[in-house]
Design a protein around this motif. Structure first.
Motif, PDB file in Angstrom:
ATOM      1  N   UNK A 241      16.479 -49.906  35.495  1.00 26.01           N
ATOM      2  CA  UNK A 241      16.423 -49.081  34.283  1.00 26.01           C
ATOM      3  C   UNK A 241      15.019 -48.554  34.039  1.00 26.01           C
ATOM      4  N   UNK A 242      14.013 -49.418  34.240  1.00 28.71           N
ATOM      5  CA  UNK A 242      12.626 -48.989  34.043  1.00 28.71           C
ATOM      6  C   UNK A 242      12.260 -47.885  35.029  1.00 28.71           C
ATOM      7  N   UNK A 243      12.737 -48.022  36.271  1.00 28.48           N
ATOM      8  CA  UNK A 243      12.459 -47.010  37.291  1.00 28.48           C
ATOM      9  C   UNK A 243      13.104 -45.675  36.913  1.00 28.48           C
ATOM     10  N   UNK A 244      14.350 -45.725  36.436  1.00 29.16           N
ATOM     11  CA  UNK A 244      15.091 -44.491  36.164  1.00 29.16           C
ATOM     12  C   UNK A 244      14.639 -43.800  34.881  1.00 29.16           C
ATOM     13  N   UNK A 245      13.959 -44.528  34.024  1.00 28.19           N
ATOM     14  CA  UNK A 245      13.519 -43.974  32.742  1.00 28.19           C
ATOM     15  C   UNK A 245      12.697 -42.701  32.932  1.00 28.19           C
ATOM     16  N   UNK A 246      11.894 -42.674  33.998  1.00 29.53           N
ATOM     17  CA  UNK A 246      11.003 -41.528  34.210  1.00 29.53           C
ATOM     18  C   UNK A 246      11.764 -40.252  34.571  1.00 29.53           C
ATOM     19  N   UNK A 247      13.034 -40.401  34.997  1.00 29.86           N
ATOM     20  CA  UNK A 247      13.808 -39.235  35.422  1.00 29.86           C
ATOM     21  C   UNK A 247      14.755 -38.722  34.337  1.00 29.86           C
ATOM     22  N   UNK A 248      14.937 -39.478  33.261  1.00 32.24           N
ATOM     23  CA  UNK A 248      16.022 -39.179  32.332  1.00 32.24           C
ATOM     24  C   UNK A 248      15.820 -37.904  31.529  1.00 32.24           C
ATOM     25  N   UNK A 249      14.588 -37.530  31.271  1.00 34.58           N
ATOM     26  CA  UNK A 249      14.371 -36.330  30.458  1.00 34.58           C
ATOM     27  C   UNK A 249      14.910 -35.075  31.138  1.00 34.58           C
ATOM     28  N   UNK A 250      14.889 -35.053  32.472  1.00 33.38           N
ATOM     29  CA  UNK A 250      15.387 -33.895  33.216  1.00 33.38           C
ATOM     30  C   UNK A 250      16.554 -34.282  34.123  1.00 33.38           C
ATOM     31  N   UNK A 251      17.178 -35.412  33.865  1.00 30.92           N
ATOM     32  CA  UNK A 251      18.213 -35.922  34.764  1.00 30.92           C
ATOM     33  C   UNK A 251      19.516 -35.140  34.635  1.00 30.92           C
ATOM     34  N   UNK A 252      20.278 -35.132  35.740  1.00 22.39           N
ATOM     35  CA  UNK A 252      21.629 -34.581  35.670  1.00 22.39           C
ATOM     36  C   UNK A 252      22.571 -35.668  35.148  1.00 22.39           C
ATOM     37  N   UNK A 253      23.838 -35.311  34.983  1.00 15.93           N
ATOM     38  CA  UNK A 253      24.796 -36.248  34.402  1.00 15.93           C
ATOM     39  C   UNK A 253      24.975 -37.498  35.271  1.00 15.93           C
ATOM     40  N   UNK A 254      24.872 -37.348  36.596  1.00 17.19           N
ATOM     41  CA  UNK A 254      25.064 -38.514  37.473  1.00 17.19           C
ATOM     42  C   UNK A 254      24.016 -39.587  37.198  1.00 17.19           C
ATOM     43  N   UNK A 255      22.758 -39.186  37.078  1.00 16.58           N
ATOM     44  CA  UNK A 255      21.679 -40.153  36.863  1.00 16.58           C
ATOM     45  C   UNK A 255      21.753 -40.722  35.445  1.00 16.58           C
ATOM     46  N   UNK A 256      22.046 -39.873  34.478  1.00 14.88           N
ATOM     47  CA  UNK A 256      22.155 -40.356  33.108  1.00 14.88           C
ATOM     48  C   UNK A 256      23.314 -41.370  32.988  1.00 14.88           C
ATOM     49  N   UNK A 257      24.413 -41.093  33.660  1.00 13.99           N
ATOM     50  CA  UNK A 257      25.546 -42.019  33.634  1.00 13.99           C
ATOM     51  C   UNK A 257      25.184 -43.351  34.281  1.00 13.99           C
ATOM     52  N   UNK A 258      24.383 -43.302  35.332  1.00 14.46           N
ATOM     53  CA  UNK A 258      23.962 -44.550  35.980  1.00 14.46           C
ATOM     54  C   UNK A 258      23.110 -45.395  35.052  1.00 14.46           C
ATOM     55  N   UNK A 259      22.260 -44.748  34.265  1.00 13.16           N
ATOM     56  CA  UNK A 259      21.470 -45.503  33.287  1.00 13.16           C
ATOM     57  C   UNK A 259      22.395 -46.211  32.301  1.00 13.16           C
ATOM     58  N   UNK A 260      23.435 -45.511  31.856  1.00 12.15           N
ATOM     59  CA  UNK A 260      24.398 -46.130  30.956  1.00 12.15           C
ATOM     60  C   UNK A 260      25.143 -47.277  31.617  1.00 12.15           C
ATOM     61  N   UNK A 261      25.505 -47.105  32.886  1.00 12.32           N
ATOM     62  CA  UNK A 261      26.201 -48.165  33.614  1.00 12.32           C
ATOM     63  C   UNK A 261      25.315 -49.405  33.741  1.00 12.32           C
ATOM     64  N   UNK A 262      24.039 -49.207  33.988  1.00 12.40           N
ATOM     65  CA  UNK A 262      23.112 -50.337  34.080  1.00 12.40           C
ATOM     66  C   UNK A 262      22.929 -51.014  32.718  1.00 12.40           C
ATOM     67  N   UNK A 263      22.903 -50.226  31.652  1.00 11.71           N
ATOM     68  CA  UNK A 263      22.817 -50.825  30.317  1.00 11.71           C
ATOM     69  C   UNK A 263      24.036 -51.707  30.052  1.00 11.71           C
ATOM     70  N   UNK A 264      25.199 -51.251  30.493  1.00 10.12           N
ATOM     71  CA  UNK A 264      26.373 -52.098  30.307  1.00 10.12           C
ATOM     72  C   UNK A 264      26.289 -53.356  31.171  1.00 10.12           C
ATOM     73  N   UNK A 265      25.727 -53.261  32.376  1.00 11.18           N
ATOM     74  CA  UNK A 265      25.566 -54.464  33.202  1.00 11.18           C
ATOM     75  C   UNK A 265      24.719 -55.501  32.478  1.00 11.18           C
ATOM     76  N   UNK A 266      23.690 -55.051  31.760  1.00 12.81           N
ATOM     77  CA  UNK A 266      22.880 -55.982  30.970  1.00 12.81           C
ATOM     78  C   UNK A 266      23.729 -56.623  29.873  1.00 12.81           C
ATOM     79  N   UNK A 267      24.624 -55.829  29.269  1.00 12.93           N
ATOM     80  CA  UNK A 267      25.531 -56.371  28.250  1.00 12.93           C
ATOM     81  C   UNK A 267      26.475 -57.402  28.858  1.00 12.93           C
ATOM     82  N   UNK A 268      26.995 -57.104  30.019  1.00 14.01           N
ATOM     83  CA  UNK A 268      27.943 -57.978  30.705  1.00 14.01           C
ATOM     84  C   UNK A 268      27.295 -59.333  31.004  1.00 14.01           C
ATOM     85  N   UNK A 269      26.096 -59.309  31.564  1.00 12.54           N
ATOM     86  CA  UNK A 269      25.420 -60.554  31.908  1.00 12.54           C
ATOM     87  C   UNK A 269      25.080 -61.350  30.652  1.00 12.54           C
ATOM     88  N   UNK A 270      24.644 -60.671  29.603  1.00 10.38           N
ATOM     89  CA  UNK A 270      24.354 -61.361  28.344  1.00 10.38           C
ATOM     90  C   UNK A 270      25.614 -62.020  27.792  1.00 10.38           C
TER      91      UNK A 270
END
Length: 416
Positions: A241-270
């Protein structure tokens, strides 16, 4: 081997309690933690492990098996006469061909690699085929050997740094597709080998999407290995997530969706840790990310989308062992908005877990029947579904017992 080394519960015959203690210790669970997750007291766990209480009845044994993620039921019970695989599903007939393709070196060949663009198009079609097919492992098992070999060749035959990075990105995502086929089959070493190769290829590609997908899958592999790997899962998720943060301002939907998927993985593990606030906090972040996507967008690898957030809420509540909240989320979720057959089947299984956790066993079995209708190969390889079905074959209600027996036969659980 040192005399104080941890014994292997699969070699010499030993009592149920001894096996339970060894497997619990290998999972990194203390008695109080295990007791809490089982809904029993620490003294009960201690008595069982010491042999002061005999082997519990099947429903409790299955709960213990789920907690300890045993390979098959006989690993816990010691009864080898009729092994029943739980969290490791049956080996697919196409697994050897996929394994051979992964292990091949592709060094001595005169075959020319297809263009990277052609491979990317084949990969996209393979993802579409997976989402549309009820027998998705059969479909992937047929497509993967050729895709793996051609993607490996493409990397070897590149003639520039930029072309090599592009080929590595495709190879990484081919390995990611392979993980969906290999997962829950009886070859964990192959799964980890493919996951590691996918991560290496992703890093070589310097492509944020490939890196995000590889990290998303690696985090799941760590989490499913057990509590002792939860920290590794979190580390993988947060670093990606920290790595992808730098790309999000100009990211396409695929990369933005991956950030969301990773956020959910953090929720799942918690949620797996039992951390209620952190789990729902991360789910809220993923929900906010999903709202930045077009309403109809659906990520082809992670299934992340606006539509999936209801299903994700069910999973968080179930992992937190909140029966009433799980059912509330299951009722609220719109399953019809999930276009992928295997992902829909997975959601139905999570719904069934919610109903079963809430004591609504009849509804749980009916929901598993709907999962089987959506994608038989999903439920056949899902340990939670298999555990519920086996437990309900012992039901005191004849009609429920009969429905569970039919499902058990369809899932291959009754084969000796």
């Amino acid at each position: 081997m040192s005399s104080d080394a941890t014994p292997d519960p699969y070699t010499d015959p030993m009592a149920f309690g001894q096996r339970m203690q060894i497997l619990r210790t290998k999972r990194g669970l203390s008695r109080p933690v295990a007791a809490g997750l089982l809904g029993m007291s620490p003294s009960w766990v201690k008595q069982v492990e010491r042999g002061e209480i005999g082997m519990p009845k099947l429903p409790i044994v299955l709960r213990i098996a789920e907690l300890l993620r045993v390979r098959d039921l006989s690993d816990l019970t010691g009864d080898q006469s009729a092994p029943v695989e739980l969290f490791t599903g049956p080996g697919h007939s196409r697994l050897p061909a996929v394994r051979d393709a992964v292990n091949a070196l592709t060094l001595n060949t005169d075959q020319a690699a297809p263009p990277t663009e052609h491979l990317a198009a084949r990969l996209a079609k393979a993802w579409t085929a997976r989402h549309e097919a009820p027998n998705h492992r059969e479909v992937l098992g047929e497509l993967l050997p050729g895709l793996i070999r051609d993607a490996q060749l493409a990397v070897r035959q590149t003639d520039s740094a930029s072309a090599r990075r592009a080929a590595q990105a495709v190879l990484s995502e081919v390995y990611s597709l392979a993980q969906f086929f290999i997962a829950y089959q009886p070859d964990p070493a192959l799964l980890w080998r493919v996951a590691e190769r996918g991560m290496v290829a992703a890093q070589e590609s310097e492509d944020p999407h490939a890196i995000g997908v590889a990290a998303w899958l690696a985090a799941q592999a760590h989490r499913d290995t057990g509590p002792s790997h939860f920290d590794a899962a979190d580390s993988m998720t947060l670093e990606a997530l920290a790595y992808m943060e730098r790309f999000l301002s100009e990211a396409d939907d695929r990369v933005r969706a991956l950030a969301g998927a990773l956020q959910f993985e953090a929720a799942y593990t918690a949620a797996r840790r039992g951390e209620n606030g952190a789990a729902w906090g991360w789910w809220d972040k993923a929900k906010a990310t999903s709202k930045k996507l077009p309403p109809s967008y659906y990520h082809p690898v992670t299934s992340f989308s606006r539509a999936i957030m209801g299903a994700h809420a069910v999973t968080v509540a179930v992992e937190l062992r909140a029966g009433g909240e799980s059912v509330r989320q299951a009722v609220a979720a719109d399953a019809t908005a999930i276009p992928s057959r295997p992902r829909l089947a997975r959601h139905r299984i999570e719904e069934a877990r919610a109903y079963h956790l809430d004591g609504q066993s009849e509804t749980a079995i009916a929901t598993l029947e709907r999962a089987h209708e959506a994608a038989p190969e999903t439920i056949r390889y899902n340990g939670y579904a298999r555990r519920i079905v086996l437990e309900e074959t012992e039901s005191k209600h004849p009609a429920r017992r009969q429905r569970a027996a039919v499902l058990a036969d369809q899932l291959g659980l009754l084969a000796a």
